[in-house]
Motif scaffolding. Structure first.
Motif, PDB file in Angstrom:
ATOM      1  N   ILE A   1       0.872  -1.191   0.000  1.00  0.00           N
ATOM      2  CA  ILE A   1       0.000   0.000   0.000  1.00  0.00           C
ATOM      3  C   ILE A   1       0.902   1.232   0.000  1.00  0.00           C
ATOM      4  CG2 ILE A   1      -1.801   1.269   1.237  1.00  0.00           C
ATOM      5  CD1 ILE A   1      -2.873  -1.335   2.290  1.00  0.00           C
ATOM      6  N   GLY A   2       0.823   2.011  -1.061  1.00  0.00           N
ATOM      7  CA  GLY A   2       1.734   3.150  -1.252  1.00  0.00           C
ATOM      8  C   GLY A   2       2.824   2.698  -2.212  1.00  0.00           C
ATOM      9  N   LEU A   3       2.519   2.821  -3.521  1.00  0.00           N
ATOM     10  CA  LEU A   3       3.457   2.279  -4.516  1.00  0.00           C
ATOM     11  C   LEU A   3       4.366   3.401  -5.029  1.00  0.00           C
ATOM     12  CD1 LEU A   3       3.805  -0.597  -5.634  1.00  0.00           C
ATOM     13  CD2 LEU A   3       2.583   0.151  -7.682  1.00  0.00           C
ATOM     14  N   GLY A   4       5.216   3.893  -4.120  1.00  0.00           N
ATOM     15  CA  GLY A   4       6.152   4.950  -4.492  1.00  0.00           C
ATOM     16  C   GLY A   4       7.559   4.380  -4.604  1.00  0.00           C
ATOM     17  N   LEU A   5       8.548   5.194  -4.225  1.00  0.00           N
ATOM     18  CA  LEU A   5       9.946   4.761  -4.347  1.00  0.00           C
ATOM     19  C   LEU A   5      10.222   3.501  -3.529  1.00  0.00           C
ATOM     20  CD1 LEU A   5      12.974   5.339  -5.125  1.00  0.00           C
ATOM     21  CD2 LEU A   5      13.125   6.468  -2.906  1.00  0.00           C
ATOM     22  N   ILE A   6       9.862   3.525  -2.239  1.00  0.00           N
ATOM     23  CA  ILE A   6      10.241   2.418  -1.361  1.00  0.00           C
ATOM     24  C   ILE A   6       9.302   1.218  -1.556  1.00  0.00           C
ATOM     25  CG2 ILE A   6      10.622   1.718   1.037  1.00  0.00           C
ATOM     26  CD1 ILE A   6      12.687   3.738   0.110  1.00  0.00           C
ATOM     27  N   GLY A   7       7.992   1.477  -1.574  1.00  0.00           N
ATOM     28  CA  GLY A   7       7.045   0.376  -1.799  1.00  0.00           C
ATOM     29  C   GLY A   7       7.297  -0.279  -3.152  1.00  0.00           C
TER      30      GLY A   7
ATOM     31  N   GLU B   1       0.246   5.909 -10.313  1.00  0.00           N
ATOM     32  CA  GLU B   1       1.427   5.186  -9.813  1.00  0.00           C
ATOM     33  C   GLU B   1       1.241   3.674  -9.997  1.00  0.00           C
ATOM     34  OE1 GLU B   1       4.554   6.766  -8.011  1.00  0.00           O
ATOM     35  OE2 GLU B   1       3.658   7.728  -9.748  1.00  0.00           O
TER      36      GLU B   1
ATOM     37  N   VAL C   1      -4.343   4.735   7.104  1.00  0.00           N
ATOM     38  CA  VAL C   1      -4.360   3.517   6.285  1.00  0.00           C
ATOM     39  C   VAL C   1      -4.587   2.289   7.169  1.00  0.00           C
ATOM     40  CG1 VAL C   1      -3.001   2.074   4.717  1.00  0.00           C
ATOM     41  CG2 VAL C   1      -2.940   4.548   4.466  1.00  0.00           C
TER      42      VAL C   1
ATOM     43  N   VAL D   1       7.428   0.568   6.136  1.00  0.00           N
ATOM     44  CA  VAL D   1       8.791   0.982   5.785  1.00  0.00           C
ATOM     45  C   VAL D   1       9.045   2.412   6.272  1.00  0.00           C
ATOM     46  CG1 VAL D   1       8.888  -0.511   3.751  1.00  0.00           C
ATOM     47  CG2 VAL D   1       8.057   1.830   3.509  1.00  0.00           C
ATOM     48  N   GLY D   2       8.182   2.911   7.146  1.00  0.00           N
ATOM     49  CA  GLY D   2       8.244   4.318   7.559  1.00  0.00           C
ATOM     50  C   GLY D   2       9.547   4.684   8.263  1.00  0.00           C
TER      51      GLY D   2
ATOM     52  N   HIS E   1      11.935  -0.647   8.989  1.00  0.00           N
ATOM     53  CA  HIS E   1      12.455   0.563   8.334  1.00  0.00           C
ATOM     54  C   HIS E   1      13.729   0.231   7.551  1.00  0.00           C
ATOM     55  CE1 HIS E   1      14.498   4.769   8.802  1.00  0.00           C
ATOM     56  NE2 HIS E   1      14.069   4.559   7.567  1.00  0.00           N
TER      57      HIS E   1
ATOM     58  N   ALA F   1      17.663   2.703   3.481  1.00  0.00           N
ATOM     59  CA  ALA F   1      18.016   2.778   2.058  1.00  0.00           C
ATOM     60  C   ALA F   1      17.052   3.750   1.435  1.00  0.00           C
ATOM     61  CB  ALA F   1      17.838   1.409   1.405  1.00  0.00           C
TER      62      ALA F   1
ATOM     63  N   GLY G   1       8.419   8.281  -5.995  1.00  0.00           N
ATOM     64  CA  GLY G   1       7.562   7.713  -7.033  1.00  0.00           C
ATOM     65  C   GLY G   1       8.038   6.365  -7.547  1.00  0.00           C
TER      66      GLY G   1
ATOM     67  N   ILE H   1       8.271  13.674   8.701  1.00  0.00           N
ATOM     68  CA  ILE H   1       9.227  12.971   9.579  1.00  0.00           C
ATOM     69  C   ILE H   1       9.586  13.861  10.775  1.00  0.00           C
ATOM     70  CG2 ILE H   1      11.613  12.097   9.709  1.00  0.00           C
ATOM     71  CD1 ILE H   1      11.214  11.037   6.822  1.00  0.00           C
TER      72      ILE H   1
HETATM   73  P1  NAD Z   1       6.851   8.212  -2.305  1.00  0.00           P
HETATM   74  O1  NAD Z   1       6.250   9.564  -2.313  1.00  0.00           O
HETATM   75  O2  NAD Z   1       7.740   7.803  -3.429  1.00  0.00           O
HETATM   76  O3  NAD Z   1       5.673   7.122  -2.165  1.00  0.00           O
HETATM   77  C1  NAD Z   1       4.597   7.240  -1.263  1.00  0.00           C
HETATM   78  C2  NAD Z   1       3.348   6.751  -1.985  1.00  0.00           C
HETATM   79  O4  NAD Z   1       2.266   6.677  -1.041  1.00  0.00           O
HETATM   80  C3  NAD Z   1       2.886   7.695  -3.105  1.00  0.00           C
HETATM   81  O5  NAD Z   1       2.787   6.984  -4.320  1.00  0.00           O
HETATM   82  C4  NAD Z   1       1.519   8.202  -2.633  1.00  0.00           C
HETATM   83  O6  NAD Z   1       0.602   8.405  -3.688  1.00  0.00           O
HETATM   84  C5  NAD Z   1       1.076   7.053  -1.722  1.00  0.00           C
HETATM   85  N1  NAD Z   1       0.069   7.443  -0.745  1.00  0.00           N
HETATM   86  C6  NAD Z   1       0.014   8.567   0.012  1.00  0.00           C
HETATM   87  N2  NAD Z   1      -1.061   8.554   0.814  1.00  0.00           N
HETATM   88  C7  NAD Z   1      -1.722   7.391   0.552  1.00  0.00           C
HETATM   89  C8  NAD Z   1      -2.894   6.782   1.056  1.00  0.00           C
HETATM   90  N3  NAD Z   1      -3.623   7.386   2.002  1.00  0.00           N
HETATM   91  N4  NAD Z   1      -3.282   5.571   0.558  1.00  0.00           N
HETATM   92  C9  NAD Z   1      -2.557   4.973  -0.410  1.00  0.00           C
HETATM   93  N5  NAD Z   1      -1.419   5.491  -0.933  1.00  0.00           N
HETATM   94  C10 NAD Z   1      -1.012   6.675  -0.448  1.00  0.00           C
HETATM   95  O7  NAD Z   1       7.601   8.078  -0.891  1.00  0.00           O
HETATM   96  P2  NAD Z   1       8.704   7.027  -0.436  1.00  0.00           P
HETATM   97  O8  NAD Z   1      10.038   7.681  -0.501  1.00  0.00           O
HETATM   98  O9  NAD Z   1       8.489   5.725  -1.119  1.00  0.00           O
HETATM   99  O10 NAD Z   1       8.351   6.907   1.112  1.00  0.00           O
HETATM  100  C11 NAD Z   1       7.399   5.955   1.582  1.00  0.00           C
HETATM  101  C12 NAD Z   1       7.701   5.651   3.040  1.00  0.00           C
HETATM  102  O11 NAD Z   1       9.043   5.147   3.126  1.00  0.00           O
HETATM  103  C13 NAD Z   1       7.631   6.861   3.955  1.00  0.00           C
HETATM  104  O12 NAD Z   1       6.974   6.486   5.146  1.00  0.00           O
HETATM  105  C14 NAD Z   1       9.085   7.201   4.226  1.00  0.00           C
HETATM  106  O13 NAD Z   1       9.244   7.747   5.523  1.00  0.00           O
HETATM  107  C15 NAD Z   1       9.750   5.841   4.113  1.00  0.00           C
HETATM  108  N6  NAD Z   1      11.169   5.847   3.726  1.00  0.00           N
HETATM  109  C16 NAD Z   1      11.602   6.639   2.720  1.00  0.00           C
HETATM  110  C17 NAD Z   1      12.958   6.609   2.352  1.00  0.00           C
HETATM  111  C18 NAD Z   1      13.481   7.463   1.218  1.00  0.00           C
HETATM  112  O14 NAD Z   1      14.683   7.670   1.124  1.00  0.00           O
HETATM  113  N7  NAD Z   1      12.644   7.956   0.340  1.00  0.00           N
HETATM  114  C19 NAD Z   1      13.844   5.735   3.005  1.00  0.00           C
HETATM  115  C20 NAD Z   1      13.364   4.901   4.014  1.00  0.00           C
HETATM  116  C21 NAD Z   1      12.008   4.966   4.368  1.00  0.00           C
END
Ligand code: NAD
Length: 288
Positions: free
Chosen positions: A12-18, A43, A82, A99-100, A125, A128, A134, A239
């Protein structure tokens, strides 16, 4: 110890980390199926076309009730929302991790929502990431030789911790365990404070009229600072507030340190200045 399956994974949350975790699981055939859910449908569609996921979770209820493992990879601020959304559809044997970047706020939220706490809930967590966001920036190698911290709770079943740890090891991470509070203390010092300093330094320099072209001369350490300051502002905003107390402590300690340096320079106190630099150098050499 209970036995948990990790065959069907919902991210859930298909961005960089997911997206990177989904991609890494699929690339190594560690699970049978990875579903993706994101509030931004674009996404999910991009993730599907890039082969990051097997399927888009169109129906969240069906996806949650059918998942063996749910990975929350949304911004820390929306973790609680969520969790409460998916709560009605969780089964007793569902694994839940995240992964927060901060852990205390998530565990507090889970304690508000669940009584008793699900045995399959094990926060995590990955240490990385990049300054990008995204699913388009996701990378199946992102977690290789990087640390992954799990913060199991007293209620977490050891079988759940083991199952989640195995997946992270499978994507190349070194898995460590820490208490929730310790995690937030350590990360405030090693990640949250440095990001804050980067934002502050770049912002300070960029605001001075005579520095308009300073970034043209960026090299070495300053280039790294400018890279870190390109991180997602809203993620770092969240954060800072999610780990407020630990971060304030670290800011105060750092401010004292800078004040000592300033004083030594102002007084022409070579001994103190060299003392600080030498201690820092030897600490770095000792720990690296
Ligand atoms: P990101 O912006 O690339 O991805 C987050 C995704 O969550 C987005 O696609 C967004 O549309 C989606 N989203 C937001 N609210 C939502 C909801 N209510 N329901 C469903 N989807 C939802 O961010 P990221 O960098 O992948 O970060 C995600 C988590 O990973 C964060 O909690 C962050 O603290 C943690 N994190 C990030 C890093 C980093 O370097 N970027 C490293 C370690 C941990």
């Amino acid at each position: 110890m209970l036995r948990f399956s990790t065959r069907r994974v919902l991210v859930i949350g298909l961005g960089l980390i997911g997206g990177s975790f989904a991609r890494a699981l699929r690339a190594r055939s560690l699970v049978d199926e990875v579903l993706g859910y994101d509030r931004n449908r674009g996404e999910c569609e991009l993730g599907l076309s890039l082969g990051v996921i097997d399927r888009i979770a169109d129906d969240l209820e069906a996806a949650v009730s059918g998942a063996d493992l749910i990975v929350l990879a949304v911004p820390v601020k929306v973790m609680e929302q969520v969790l409460s959304e998916i709560k009605p559809w969780l089964r007793p044997q569902t694994l839940i991790t995240d992964v927060g970047s901060t852990k205390g706020n998530l565990v507090d939220a889970a304690r508000r929502l669940f009584d008793p706490m699900p045995p399959g809930f094990v926060p995590g967590h990955p240490i990385a990431g990049t300054e990008k966001s995204g699913v388009g920036a996701s990378d199946e190698e992102l977690f290789v030789r990087r640390k992954l911290i799990l913060t199991p709770l007293p209620e977490s079943d050891p079988g759940a911790t083991l199952a989640i740890a195995r997946l992270w090891q499978g994507v190349g991470s070194e898995v460590l365990q820490m208490e929730v509070k310790r995690h937030d203390e350590v990360l405030a010092a090693t990640s949250h404070l440095p990001h804050l300093l980067a934002f502050s330094l770049v912002d300070t320099l960029a605001h001075e009229a005579e520095n308009t072209d300073i970034f043209r001369y960026a090299a070495g350490g300053f280039r790294d600072f400018t890279r870190i300051a390109a991180s997602d502002p809203s993620m770092w905003h969240d954060i800072c507030f999610a780990n407020r107390d630990q971060l304030l402590t670290q800011i105060d300690r750092f401010t004292e340190g800078v004040a000592k340096l300033r004083e030594a320079i102002a007084r022409g106190d070579s001994q103190s200045l060299l003392g600080i630099f030498t201690r820092a150098k030897s600490a770095r050499e000792h720990f690296s």
